[in-house]
Design a protein around this motif. Structure first.
Motif, PDB file in Angstrom:
ATOM      1  N   GLY A 417      57.201  45.377  38.759  1.00 17.62           N
ATOM      2  CA  GLY A 417      57.424  46.796  38.998  1.00 17.62           C
ATOM      3  C   GLY A 417      56.091  47.455  39.279  1.00 17.62           C
ATOM      4  N   LYS A 418      55.737  48.468  38.464  1.00 16.89           N
ATOM      5  CA  LYS A 418      54.453  49.141  38.631  1.00 16.89           C
ATOM      6  C   LYS A 418      53.598  48.993  37.366  1.00 16.89           C
ATOM      7  CE  LYS A 418      55.632  52.322  42.326  1.00 16.89           C
ATOM      8  NZ  LYS A 418      55.580  53.713  42.827  1.00 16.89           N
ATOM      9  N   LYS A 419      53.471  47.753  36.944  1.00 18.02           N
ATOM     10  CA  LYS A 419      52.584  47.434  35.826  1.00 18.02           C
ATOM     11  C   LYS A 419      52.037  46.029  36.042  1.00 18.02           C
ATOM     12  CE  LYS A 419      56.440  45.754  32.989  1.00 18.02           C
ATOM     13  NZ  LYS A 419      57.271  45.993  31.797  1.00 18.02           N
ATOM     14  N   THR A 420      50.799  45.836  35.649  1.00 14.82           N
ATOM     15  CA  THR A 420      50.224  44.501  35.734  1.00 14.82           C
ATOM     16  C   THR A 420      50.739  43.654  34.577  1.00 14.82           C
ATOM     17  OG1 THR A 420      48.279  45.202  34.465  1.00 14.82           O
ATOM     18  CG2 THR A 420      48.112  45.284  36.874  1.00 14.82           C
ATOM     19  N   VAL A 421      50.883  42.357  34.849  1.00 12.12           N
ATOM     20  CA  VAL A 421      51.292  41.431  33.781  1.00 12.12           C
ATOM     21  C   VAL A 421      50.332  40.241  33.689  1.00 12.12           C
ATOM     22  CG1 VAL A 421      53.717  42.077  33.869  1.00 12.12           C
ATOM     23  CG2 VAL A 421      52.900  40.229  35.338  1.00 12.12           C
ATOM     24  N   GLY A 422      49.435  40.119  34.661  1.00 14.14           N
ATOM     25  CA  GLY A 422      48.455  39.046  34.622  1.00 14.14           C
ATOM     26  C   GLY A 422      47.371  39.285  35.656  1.00 14.14           C
ATOM     27  N   ILE A 423      46.101  39.102  35.257  1.00 10.33           N
ATOM     28  CA  ILE A 423      44.975  39.332  36.159  1.00 10.33           C
ATOM     29  C   ILE A 423      44.013  38.155  36.065  1.00 10.33           C
ATOM     30  CG2 ILE A 423      42.996  40.811  36.689  1.00 10.33           C
ATOM     31  CD1 ILE A 423      44.622  43.161  35.502  1.00 10.33           C
ATOM     32  N   GLY A 424      43.744  37.537  37.196  1.00 10.41           N
ATOM     33  CA  GLY A 424      42.755  36.470  37.260  1.00 10.41           C
ATOM     34  C   GLY A 424      41.570  36.948  38.067  1.00 10.41           C
ATOM     35  N   ALA A 425      40.396  37.043  37.437  1.00 15.61           N
ATOM     36  CA  ALA A 425      39.244  37.682  38.077  1.00 15.61           C
ATOM     37  C   ALA A 425      38.048  36.748  38.182  1.00 15.61           C
ATOM     38  CB  ALA A 425      38.836  38.919  37.272  1.00 15.61           C
ATOM     39  N   GLY A 426      37.339  36.878  39.296  1.00 12.67           N
ATOM     40  CA  GLY A 426      36.016  36.285  39.441  1.00 12.67           C
ATOM     41  C   GLY A 426      35.953  34.780  39.348  1.00 12.67           C
ATOM     42  N   GLN A 427      36.943  34.086  39.855  1.00  6.31           N
ATOM     43  CA  GLN A 427      36.944  32.623  39.787  1.00  6.31           C
ATOM     44  C   GLN A 427      36.355  32.013  41.063  1.00  6.31           C
ATOM     45  OE1 GLN A 427      37.803  31.109  36.788  1.00  6.31           O
ATOM     46  NE2 GLN A 427      37.676  33.314  36.361  1.00  6.31           N
ATOM     47  N   MET A 428      35.895  30.786  40.922  1.00  5.88           N
ATOM     48  CA  MET A 428      35.253  30.124  42.058  1.00  5.88           C
ATOM     49  C   MET A 428      36.270  29.666  43.095  1.00  5.88           C
ATOM     50  SD  MET A 428      33.416  30.265  39.339  1.00  5.88           S
ATOM     51  CE  MET A 428      33.968  28.932  38.274  1.00  5.88           C
ATOM     52  N   ASN A 429      37.556  29.542  42.700  1.00  2.28           N
ATOM     53  CA  ASN A 429      38.592  29.223  43.679  1.00  2.28           C
ATOM     54  C   ASN A 429      39.845  30.029  43.360  1.00  2.28           C
ATOM     55  OD1 ASN A 429      40.681  27.439  42.164  1.00  2.28           O
ATOM     56  ND2 ASN A 429      38.714  26.544  41.604  1.00  2.28           N
ATOM     57  N   ARG A 430      40.665  30.210  44.351  1.00  2.00           N
ATOM     58  CA  ARG A 430      41.834  31.092  44.241  1.00  2.00           C
ATOM     59  C   ARG A 430      42.905  30.501  43.328  1.00  2.00           C
ATOM     60  NH1 ARG A 430      41.825  35.544  46.518  1.00  2.00           N
ATOM     61  NH2 ARG A 430      39.953  34.887  47.612  1.00  2.00           N
ATOM     62  N   VAL A 431      43.019  29.186  43.311  1.00  2.00           N
ATOM     63  CA  VAL A 431      44.003  28.545  42.431  1.00  2.00           C
ATOM     64  C   VAL A 431      43.652  28.816  40.972  1.00  2.00           C
ATOM     65  CG1 VAL A 431      44.989  26.350  41.703  1.00  2.00           C
ATOM     66  CG2 VAL A 431      44.561  26.764  44.123  1.00  2.00           C
ATOM     67  N   GLY A 432      42.353  28.745  40.648  1.00  2.00           N
ATOM     68  CA  GLY A 432      41.920  29.034  39.280  1.00  2.00           C
ATOM     69  C   GLY A 432      42.257  30.446  38.863  1.00  2.00           C
ATOM     70  N   ALA A 433      42.020  31.401  39.777  1.00  2.00           N
ATOM     71  CA  ALA A 433      42.354  32.791  39.475  1.00  2.00           C
ATOM     72  C   ALA A 433      43.851  32.960  39.278  1.00  2.00           C
ATOM     73  CB  ALA A 433      41.865  33.702  40.606  1.00  2.00           C
ATOM     74  N   ALA A 434      44.649  32.286  40.120  1.00  2.00           N
ATOM     75  CA  ALA A 434      46.109  32.382  40.014  1.00  2.00           C
ATOM     76  C   ALA A 434      46.596  31.820  38.684  1.00  2.00           C
ATOM     77  CB  ALA A 434      46.757  31.646  41.182  1.00  2.00           C
ATOM     78  N   LYS A 435      46.044  30.676  38.285  1.00  2.00           N
ATOM     79  CA  LYS A 435      46.473  30.053  37.032  1.00  2.00           C
ATOM     80  C   LYS A 435      46.176  30.948  35.833  1.00  2.00           C
ATOM     81  CE  LYS A 435      46.293  25.186  38.424  1.00  2.00           C
ATOM     82  NZ  LYS A 435      45.595  23.881  38.256  1.00  2.00           N
ATOM     83  N   ILE A 436      45.005  31.601  35.843  1.00  2.05           N
ATOM     84  CA  ILE A 436      44.669  32.505  34.736  1.00  2.05           C
ATOM     85  C   ILE A 436      45.668  33.652  34.665  1.00  2.05           C
ATOM     86  CG2 ILE A 436      42.977  34.204  33.937  1.00  2.05           C
ATOM     87  CD1 ILE A 436      40.801  32.316  35.032  1.00  2.05           C
TER      88      ILE A 436
END
Length: 508
Positions: A417-436
């Motif tokens: 909706g209009k709320k965050t439920v997970g944030i992956g920040a500043g990772q060296m690869n996009r998969v790592g950020a997604a997993k976080i």
């Protein structure tokens, strides 16, 4: 008799200053409006044209640009050749110069000022006299700041003259002042976004206890009256902001600026740990808090509506460093102030950020770029998957997009909706950020109908395939990879909707 040349735009305290100089046996030379004011106050003065023997010309544009003025200021009094030249040219020493400059900066900040009106406020004679006096500070006292009047008078009364150390300090202030003055002019006249010479000027605001770490000295400087600046916030409770507080608070309000509806931004270390919009600010705060109730400990909350008592009590349950809001009810402020170390800031978060460029330092130089103010609207979204995307879904996609823009790259943001439920920040690869991001969402039971935003394109289809396992139903990303088709095919295969924005939001 010693001579003082006084020509000021800001005439605050100048009568008192000139009167004391007269009492200390100084002869006053003056110009225009300053002379008129001093004469009316009963202080005997000599006009500049009488002193130079040359009239003011060109509507006052030329009056102090004369050898008798600058010879009297620049001559080295312990140099025999200078002494002879001064005598042969009938030049008299000027021992003190008191000048403050035409108000160019104040003029260009006024509404509806024309270019010609601004140009007339470029001071020529004032900076010239100050620079001449400051260069010859061993023999001449140069005053450009009203706050130094008392110091100069005190020293002349005690020692018969301004001390050499004070003259040197005043000289430094003159060159700082004229350099800043010229910077205002050059900035006003500069039309290019990327000028050949980049001149910027800042005024000291305050010293900070330390920088990012206790072993680093630090200070904060301001350069304009941007209404959407954390440096212009009013501190209602708690200690002054630290270096890290300012950085974090600035990041928080930049995220908040993306939203008009009641929104709460919860932030730690320059990355959001929760953002939500709702029909009430209390609901928005609770939604944002529940995204990551661990990380917000010791963090910042930025809000774009009034804080009432119910919201104050809710926020008071958590240890927070800073709360930023445009206003607080009396009851809410009293409740929050019970935490004496909680920094409570009042800032109109509905104002617009008037800065257009940003500066980042690097070893030996700076990076200079436009602020990332790029706006994506619903009509800009390009649906690239087979499944159609409704207007409501586009709004949810854009909500996530506004947040991922402010998360350090590589960045992945999950929303519901209009709320965050997970944030992956500043990772060296996009998969790592997604997993976080996905692990945080799963930890708090958010595993269905999720939106995923990526700040840059997918080089492979791996993020799409992982996202299906965690309940992602729609994705917003820039597009632009040579392998976009792989991600699109994966979305169609897995029943995920995908839109492209056509622009990325790297944030380093």
């Amino acid at each position: 008799m010693r001579k003082a040349l006084i020509s000021v735009s800001n005439k605050t305290k100048v009568v008192e200053f000139a009167k004391k100089l007269t009492d200390l046996n100084f002869q006053i030379i003056s110009t225009g409006g300053t002379k008129k004011l001093l004469d009316e106050a009963g202080i005997t003065t000599q006009s500049i044209d009488s002193y130079t023997g040359f009239p003011e010309i060109l509507n006052g544009r030329v009056k102090t640009l004369h050898p008798k003025v600058h010879g009297g200021l620049l001559s080295l009094r312990d140099n025999l050749d200078h002494q002879k030249e001064v005598k042969n040219n009938h030049i008299e020493y000027i021992d003190l110069v008191c000048v403050n400059l035409y108000p160019f900066k104040e003029t260009i900040e006024k509404p509806n000022i024309t270019f010609d009106e601004a140009i007339e406020q470029i001071d020529i004679g004032g900076p010239s006299m100050l620079r001449s006096a400051a260069k010859n500070y061993k023999f001449v006292t140069a005053i450009c700041d009203i706050s130094d009047y008392d110091l100069v008078i005190d020293e002349i009364e005690k020692y018969g003259d301004t001390t050499l150390n004070t003259k040197k300090i005043l000289s430094k202030k003159v060159f700082q002042t004229t350099a800043q003055y010229d910077t205002y002019i050059s900035e006003y006249l500069t039309d290019e976004k990327i000028p050949e010479k980049l001149n910027k000027t800042y005024d000291f605001a305050s010293e900070l206890r330390y920088g990012e770490n206790p072993h680093q000295t630090a200070a904060v400087y301001k350069n304009n009256k941007n209404p959407y600046s954390i440096l212009n916030a009013k501190i209602l409770n708690g200690k002054p902001l630290s270096y890290n507080n300012i950085q974090d608070a600035n990041s928080a309000i930049n995220i908040l600026a993306e939203f008009n509806e009641p929104t709460a931004v919860l932030l730690k270390h320059m990355n959001p740990c929760g953002v939500a919009s709702n029909d009430s600010l209390l609901k928005a705060y609770i939604d944002a808090f529940n995204c990551d109730p661990v990380s917000i400990f010791g963090g910042i909350v930025a809000l774009n509506n009034e804080v009432n008592i119910e919201l104050a009590k809710e926020m008071k349950k958590t240890f927070l460093e800073i709360i930023i809001a445009p206003k607080y009810t009396e009851e809410a402020l009293a409740e929050l102030c019970k935490k004496k170390n909680l920094r409570i800031l009042e800032l109109d978060t509905t104002k617009k950020n008037t800065d257009n460029m940003m500066i980042v330092s690097v070893n030996g130089g700076i990076l200079y770029q436009e602020l990332d103010k790029y706006i994506v609207n619903k009509e800009d979204l390009k649906v690239v998957s087979n499944l159609d995307v409704s207007d409501k879904e586009k709004e949810e996609l854009l909500f996530a997009w506004k947040i991922v823009k402010h998360v350090k790259s590589n960045a992945i943001v999950l929303t519901q909706g209009k709320k965050t439920v997970g944030i992956g920040a500043g990772q060296m690869n996009r998969v790592g950020a997604a997993k976080i991001a996905m692990e945080w969402a799963t930890a708090y039971g958010k595993t269905n109908n999720l939106t995923l935003a990526s700040d840059a394109f997918f080089p492979f289809d791996d993020v799409v395939r992982i996202s299906k396992q965690f309940g992602v139903t729609k994705i917003i990303q820039p597009g632009g990879s040579i392998r976009d088709e792989d991600s699109i095919k994966a979305c169609d295969e897995l029943g995920i909707k995908m839109v492209f924005t056509g622009n990325r939001h790297f944030k380093h």
